[in-house]
Design a protein around this motif. Structure first.
Motif, PDB file in Angstrom:
ATOM      1  N   VAL A   1       0.838  -1.194   0.000  1.00 61.77           N
ATOM      2  CA  VAL A   1       0.000   0.000   0.000  1.00 61.77           C
ATOM      3  C   VAL A   1       0.872   1.242   0.000  1.00 61.77           C
ATOM      4  O   VAL A   1       1.877   1.312   0.715  1.00 61.77           O
ATOM      5  CB  VAL A   1      -0.956  -0.007   1.216  1.00 61.77           C
ATOM      6  CG1 VAL A   1      -0.191  -0.110   2.517  1.00 61.77           C
ATOM      7  CG2 VAL A   1      -1.859   1.216   1.233  1.00 61.77           C
ATOM      8  N   ALA A   2       0.472   2.229  -0.803  1.00 65.05           N
ATOM      9  CA  ALA A   2       1.124   3.546  -0.812  1.00 65.05           C
ATOM     10  C   ALA A   2       2.632   3.449  -0.957  1.00 65.05           C
ATOM     11  O   ALA A   2       3.388   4.195  -0.334  1.00 65.05           O
ATOM     12  CB  ALA A   2       0.764   4.311   0.467  1.00 65.05           C
ATOM     13  N   GLY A   3       3.095   2.521  -1.786  1.00 64.58           N
ATOM     14  CA  GLY A   3       4.513   2.397  -2.052  1.00 64.58           C
ATOM     15  C   GLY A   3       5.322   1.761  -0.954  1.00 64.58           C
ATOM     16  O   GLY A   3       6.554   1.801  -0.977  1.00 64.58           O
ATOM     17  N   THR A   4       4.651   1.167   0.032  1.00 62.61           N
ATOM     18  CA  THR A   4       5.366   0.502   1.115  1.00 62.61           C
ATOM     19  C   THR A   4       4.704  -0.833   1.424  1.00 62.61           C
ATOM     20  O   THR A   4       3.789  -1.272   0.713  1.00 62.61           O
ATOM     21  CB  THR A   4       5.434   1.392   2.370  1.00 62.61           C
ATOM     22  OG1 THR A   4       6.330   0.792   3.319  1.00 62.61           O
ATOM     23  CG2 THR A   4       4.066   1.567   3.008  1.00 62.61           C
ATOM     24  N   VAL A   5       5.157  -1.478   2.489  1.00 64.79           N
ATOM     25  CA  VAL A   5       4.680  -2.807   2.857  1.00 64.79           C
ATOM     26  C   VAL A   5       4.278  -2.821   4.323  1.00 64.79           C
ATOM     27  O   VAL A   5       4.943  -2.208   5.166  1.00 64.79           O
ATOM     28  CB  VAL A   5       5.782  -3.865   2.613  1.00 64.79           C
ATOM     29  CG1 VAL A   5       5.431  -5.196   3.275  1.00 64.79           C
ATOM     30  CG2 VAL A   5       6.005  -4.073   1.119  1.00 64.79           C
ATOM     31  N   VAL A   6       3.174  -3.490   4.609  1.00 65.19           N
ATOM     32  CA  VAL A   6       2.802  -3.817   5.992  1.00 65.19           C
ATOM     33  C   VAL A   6       2.861  -5.335   6.086  1.00 65.19           C
ATOM     34  O   VAL A   6       2.039  -6.028   5.497  1.00 65.19           O
ATOM     35  CB  VAL A   6       1.392  -3.309   6.352  1.00 65.19           C
ATOM     36  CG1 VAL A   6       1.046  -3.681   7.796  1.00 65.19           C
ATOM     37  CG2 VAL A   6       1.297  -1.802   6.148  1.00 65.19           C
ATOM     38  N   ARG A   7       3.847  -5.838   6.789  1.00 63.19           N
ATOM     39  CA  ARG A   7       4.063  -7.284   6.863  1.00 63.19           C
ATOM     40  C   ARG A   7       2.928  -7.987   7.605  1.00 63.19           C
ATOM     41  O   ARG A   7       2.346  -7.463   8.547  1.00 63.19           O
ATOM     42  CB  ARG A   7       5.368  -7.578   7.613  1.00 63.19           C
ATOM     43  CG  ARG A   7       6.599  -7.452   6.748  1.00 63.19           C
ATOM     44  CD  ARG A   7       6.777  -8.681   5.874  1.00 63.19           C
ATOM     45  NE  ARG A   7       8.035  -8.625   5.145  1.00 63.19           N
ATOM     46  CZ  ARG A   7       8.501  -9.610   4.401  1.00 63.19           C
ATOM     47  NH1 ARG A   7       7.824 -10.727   4.281  1.00 63.19           N
ATOM     48  NH2 ARG A   7       9.644  -9.477   3.761  1.00 63.19           N
ATOM     49  N   GLY A   8       2.652  -9.223   7.178  1.00 60.84           N
ATOM     50  CA  GLY A   8       1.701 -10.048   7.890  1.00 60.84           C
ATOM     51  C   GLY A   8       2.292 -10.526   9.208  1.00 60.84           C
ATOM     52  O   GLY A   8       3.516 -10.531   9.390  1.00 60.84           O
ATOM     53  N   PHE A   9       1.412 -10.921  10.125  1.00 63.01           N
ATOM     54  CA  PHE A   9       1.896 -11.436  11.407  1.00 63.01           C
ATOM     55  C   PHE A   9       2.147 -12.931  11.252  1.00 63.01           C
ATOM     56  O   PHE A   9       1.299 -13.662  10.747  1.00 63.01           O
ATOM     57  CB  PHE A   9       0.872 -11.189  12.514  1.00 63.01           C
ATOM     58  CG  PHE A   9       1.433 -11.403  13.898  1.00 63.01           C
ATOM     59  CD1 PHE A   9       2.122 -10.393  14.534  1.00 63.01           C
ATOM     60  CD2 PHE A   9       1.300 -12.626  14.537  1.00 63.01           C
ATOM     61  CE1 PHE A   9       2.662 -10.587  15.799  1.00 63.01           C
ATOM     62  CE2 PHE A   9       1.836 -12.827  15.794  1.00 63.01           C
ATOM     63  CZ  PHE A   9       2.515 -11.807  16.429  1.00 63.01           C
ATOM     64  N   PRO A  10       3.327 -13.407  11.663  1.00 63.74           N
ATOM     65  CA  PRO A  10       3.656 -14.820  11.444  1.00 63.74           C
ATOM     66  C   PRO A  10       2.748 -15.768  12.219  1.00 63.74           C
ATOM     67  O   PRO A  10       2.266 -15.433  13.308  1.00 63.74           O
ATOM     68  CB  PRO A  10       5.105 -14.919  11.942  1.00 63.74           C
ATOM     69  CG  PRO A  10       5.252 -13.788  12.902  1.00 63.74           C
ATOM     70  CD  PRO A  10       4.397 -12.683  12.375  1.00 63.74           C
ATOM     71  N   LYS A  11       2.525 -16.932  11.656  1.00 61.49           N
ATOM     72  CA  LYS A  11       1.729 -17.966  12.316  1.00 61.49           C
ATOM     73  C   LYS A  11       2.513 -18.507  13.509  1.00 61.49           C
ATOM     74  O   LYS A  11       3.698 -18.806  13.405  1.00 61.49           O
ATOM     75  CB  LYS A  11       1.425 -19.091  11.329  1.00 61.49           C
ATOM     76  CG  LYS A  11       0.519 -20.188  11.878  1.00 61.49           C
ATOM     77  CD  LYS A  11       0.214 -21.208  10.791  1.00 61.49           C
ATOM     78  CE  LYS A  11      -0.615 -22.366  11.325  1.00 61.49           C
ATOM     79  NZ  LYS A  11      -1.939 -21.917  11.816  1.00 61.49           N
TER      80      LYS A  11
END
Length: 381
Positions: A58-68
């Motif tokens: 989003v908006a030229g950046t990344v929001v990482r997922g939370f690991p399992k």
């Protein structure tokens, strides 16, 4: 929030994510594209190519997922096997997992699967706006990880002392782009300094000592019908979870209230957890029988209630109550319907300027199949 298109990333997304161009090309096929209130983003619904489920572009950046987080079925052996140094024990809360990030100057909330949630975004801004702004001013690339808990919860409602409606509780602090966690002591100190509520900490000790003392903690949580614990290495890089019997029963009761929505694997996993806990705790035959009785009630009674409800012409599904400003509730209902959910509004009222809505997410398969069987449809089982 700005309605302009998202700017291109300052560098290619595969470099931001730390994967090869080929891996990112394969990943792009599985990215879901969405636009909400002018915000264009892509998110990953399932783990792919070494990238976590829920990762958002989003908006030229990344929001990482939370690991399992992996789970142990036997504490006495699982904890020492998984950790080789001090272990922090914190409470696992029963709610829904969200990640907060500041994108183009706005604090946004994303669910576990990477969906932007307008309801959660508005709630955390309302309840913790100043605290979060101060946090992001000092640490702009932070991903605040936490749980939304409370009885007036649109996804997972559960009673917690001191929470009348809905509240945010932090359990993790990670770099937004890399996903690297902050150490447990530093994370807890930072959240305390900014006034952000966080999960309960039961202590930090060597793996063998934690394993020996964990049963007492879990039994106390079980008596209060709470979820369980998450154990972490001091640096936050390794995690392990363990849930209470009450949580397993609650999951089974929920699943069997909508018996045609959840697969055998969902049920089997929770029964396995119960069996291993009973054996590890050395339960007598009578205590094990009491456990089996409680499980049976959770499974059968919830299914009977659903059959009786459909027979009486009622709707079966996930019933929830939310309380917020009228525009926030409107945004939530629109968000849920956009996901293809059928909502049945049971009650809609205004109290002290807030809109309070009780609604049911209709379980189509369960309602239809129960009605068919009540009407005499034959089953080959």
């Amino acid at each position: 929030m700005s309605s302009s298109p998202s700017p291109p990333p300052s560098k290619p997304y595969h470099e931001i994510l730390g994967v090869s161009e080929e891996s990112f090309d394969r990943l792009e096929e599985h990215l879901d594209r969405r636009v909400h209130d002018g915000l264009a983003y892509r998110h990953l619904s399932n783990h792919r190519s070494g990238v976590e489920r829920g990762t958002v572009l989003v908006a030229g950046t990344v929001v990482r997922g939370f690991p399992k987080i992996p789970r142990t079925l036997t504490v006495s052996t699982g904890v020492p096997e998984h950790f080789d140094g001090p272990v922090a024990v914190e409470e696992k809360l029963n709610g829904y997992n969200v990640r907060l990030a500041r994108i183009d100057g706005d604090v946004l909330a994303f669910t576990r699967s990477g969906l932007f949630c307008p309801f959660t975004t508005r709630i955390v801004r309302r309840e913790l706006g100043a605290e979060l702004e101060a946090l992001f001013d000092e640490y702009p690339q932070t991903m605040v990880c936490g749980e939304m808990i409370g009885p007036e919860n649109p996804y997972t409602a559960h009673e917690y002392p001191g929470v009348d409606s809905i509240a945010f509780c932090a359990f993790g602090w990670r770099d937004c782009v890399s996903g690297r966690p902050l150490s447990v002591p530093e994370r807890r100190d930072r959240y305390e300094s900014f006034g952000i509520p966080q999960t309960r900490h039961f202590g930090t000790d060597e793996p063998a000592i934690v394993a020996d003392g964990l049963r007492e903690i879990v039994e106390a949580l079980d008596e209060e019908e709470r979820e369980g614990v998450v154990m972490q290495s001091r640096d936050g890089s390794r995690q392990l979870k363990y849930t209470t019997s009450a949580a397993n029963r609650g999951d089974l009761a929920y699943a069997f209230s909508m018996p045609f929505e959840y697969g055998q694997e969902f049920v089997f996993r929770r029964l396995v957890r119960e069996a291993f806990q009973s054996v590890e705790w050395g339960e007598s035959n009578s205590t094990a029988s009491e456990r089996a009785h409680r499980l049976g009630e959770a499974i059968l009674c919830s299914m009977i209630e659903s059959i009786e409800a459909v027979a009486a012409g009622e709707t079966v599904g996930n019933r929830q109550t939310v309380r917020a400003e009228p525009e926030t509730v409107d945004a939530l209902l629109e968000h849920l319907r956009d996901q293809g959910l059928t909502l049945v509004i049971d009650e809609d009222r205004t109290t002290n300027g807030e809109r309070v809505v009780t609604f049911c997410k209709r379980s189509q398969s369960t309602n239809d199949r129960i009605q068919n069987y009540l009407d005499g449809q034959i089953v080959d089982v």
